[in-house]
Design a protein around this motif. Structure first.
Motif, PDB file in Angstrom:
ATOM      1  N   VAL A   1       0.840  -1.202   0.000  1.00  0.00           N
ATOM      2  CA  VAL A   1       0.000   0.000   0.000  1.00  0.00           C
ATOM      3  C   VAL A   1       0.874   1.250   0.000  1.00  0.00           C
ATOM      4  CG1 VAL A   1      -1.641   1.365   1.348  1.00  0.00           C
ATOM      5  CG2 VAL A   1      -1.980  -1.100   1.099  1.00  0.00           C
ATOM      6  N   LEU A   2       1.868   1.272   0.866  1.00  0.00           N
ATOM      7  CA  LEU A   2       2.737   2.441   0.972  1.00  0.00           C
ATOM      8  C   LEU A   2       3.561   2.647  -0.300  1.00  0.00           C
ATOM      9  CD1 LEU A   2       3.924   2.072   4.673  1.00  0.00           C
ATOM     10  CD2 LEU A   2       2.254   3.704   3.764  1.00  0.00           C
ATOM     11  N   ALA A   3       3.996   1.546  -0.908  1.00  0.00           N
ATOM     12  CA  ALA A   3       4.757   1.650  -2.150  1.00  0.00           C
ATOM     13  C   ALA A   3       3.892   2.228  -3.269  1.00  0.00           C
ATOM     14  CB  ALA A   3       5.304   0.290  -2.554  1.00  0.00           C
ATOM     15  N   LEU A   4       2.651   1.761  -3.353  1.00  0.00           N
ATOM     16  CA  LEU A   4       1.744   2.286  -4.377  1.00  0.00           C
ATOM     17  C   LEU A   4       1.500   3.785  -4.170  1.00  0.00           C
ATOM     18  CD1 LEU A   4      -0.734  -0.686  -4.657  1.00  0.00           C
ATOM     19  CD2 LEU A   4       0.269   0.500  -6.622  1.00  0.00           C
ATOM     20  N   ALA A   5       1.279   4.178  -2.926  1.00  0.00           N
ATOM     21  CA  ALA A   5       1.069   5.600  -2.627  1.00  0.00           C
ATOM     22  C   ALA A   5       2.292   6.419  -3.026  1.00  0.00           C
ATOM     23  CB  ALA A   5       0.757   5.784  -1.146  1.00  0.00           C
ATOM     24  N   LYS A   6       3.475   5.920  -2.684  1.00  0.00           N
ATOM     25  CA  LYS A   6       4.701   6.639  -3.011  1.00  0.00           C
ATOM     26  C   LYS A   6       4.937   6.689  -4.520  1.00  0.00           C
ATOM     27  CE  LYS A   6       7.110   8.324  -0.664  1.00  0.00           C
ATOM     28  NZ  LYS A   6       7.239   9.754  -0.281  1.00  0.00           N
ATOM     29  N   GLU A   7       4.637   5.615  -5.222  1.00  0.00           N
ATOM     30  CA  GLU A   7       4.781   5.599  -6.681  1.00  0.00           C
ATOM     31  C   GLU A   7       3.846   6.616  -7.332  1.00  0.00           C
ATOM     32  OE1 GLU A   7       5.912   0.856  -6.636  1.00  0.00           O
ATOM     33  OE2 GLU A   7       4.019   1.513  -7.534  1.00  0.00           O
TER      34      GLU A   7
END
Length: 219
Positions: free
Chosen positions: A89-95
């Protein structure tokens, strides 16, 4: 009570606002445009929004604010408990932030505010947005939400970044960035039916004339 500093036209402000509303938390909105005055910098070290005021002091940076809310407040969880799922989830948000929102932001002045952006910046934005949306297509699940079957922090970034980037690409480059992402288009339609999202949209529309007048006054 938590106080949310910022203004209703800011997409990052609205990410935090939606998190608070989805969790059903009481909070007070405090109008704050940021800036470089000593008063503004005492609230936000870089003079930006949003800022969360807590009993212990101010917290800045959207992702940090969202993490603080998740760790300290009750209500609907927006991050999974499982460490791996949380990382996704955090990776998607950061991407979405790094590869979609920030490249698009470089062209907001021309796309939305009547200014002109140099061709070199527009070409860079175009190339980066194509790569960013390709990454989203590979990593996003859209089943039906960005990271899976429930609303998460990734959806907050998606909702308040992708439509702006889409608008930039459509207006300046004639490109439909969602043409090959039917799941993303469907999710946007789904999120637009959310009562809290509709409330935020109404607040944004009401605040837009004053914001545009402020922008015009700075030219």
């Amino acid at each position: 009570m938590i106080q949310l500093y910022g203004f209703s036209v800011s997409n990052y402000y609205n990410m935090v606002k939606l998190a608070l509303l989805e969790k059903g938390l009481p909070f007070e909105e405090v109008p704050f445009y940021g800036g470089q005055t000593p008063e503004a910098l005492a609230i936000s070290p870089r003079g930006k929004v949003p800022v969360l005021k807590t009993a212990k002091g101010f917290i800045n940076e959207t992702m940090v604010i969202l993490d603080y809310i998740e760790q300290t407040q009750k209500g609907t969880p927006l991050l999974p408990n499982d460490a791996f799922e949380r990382s996704q989830v955090l990776a998607l948000a950061k991407e979405i932030e790094l590869y979609i929102e920030l490249p698009a932001r470089a062209c907001y002045p021309e796309a939305f505010f009547g200014s002109t952006v140099p061709d070199a910046i527009k070409e860079k934005t175009k190339a980066e947005l194509l790569l960013g949306f390709a990454s989203l297509a590979r990593h996003g699940k859209f089943s039906p939400y960005v990271a899976g079957d429930s609303l998460s922090v990734a959806d907050l970034y998606f909702l308040y970044s992708v439509p702006l980037a889409y608008g930039v690409a459509k207006k300046l480059f004639g490109i439909d960035l969602l043409a090959e992402l039917p799941g993303a288009r469907s999710l946007l339609e789904r999120l637009e039916q959310n009562p809290n999202v509709q409330r935020i949209a109404a607040d944004k529309e009401a605040a837009m004339p004053a914001f545009m007048a402020m922008v015009a006054g700075k030219k």
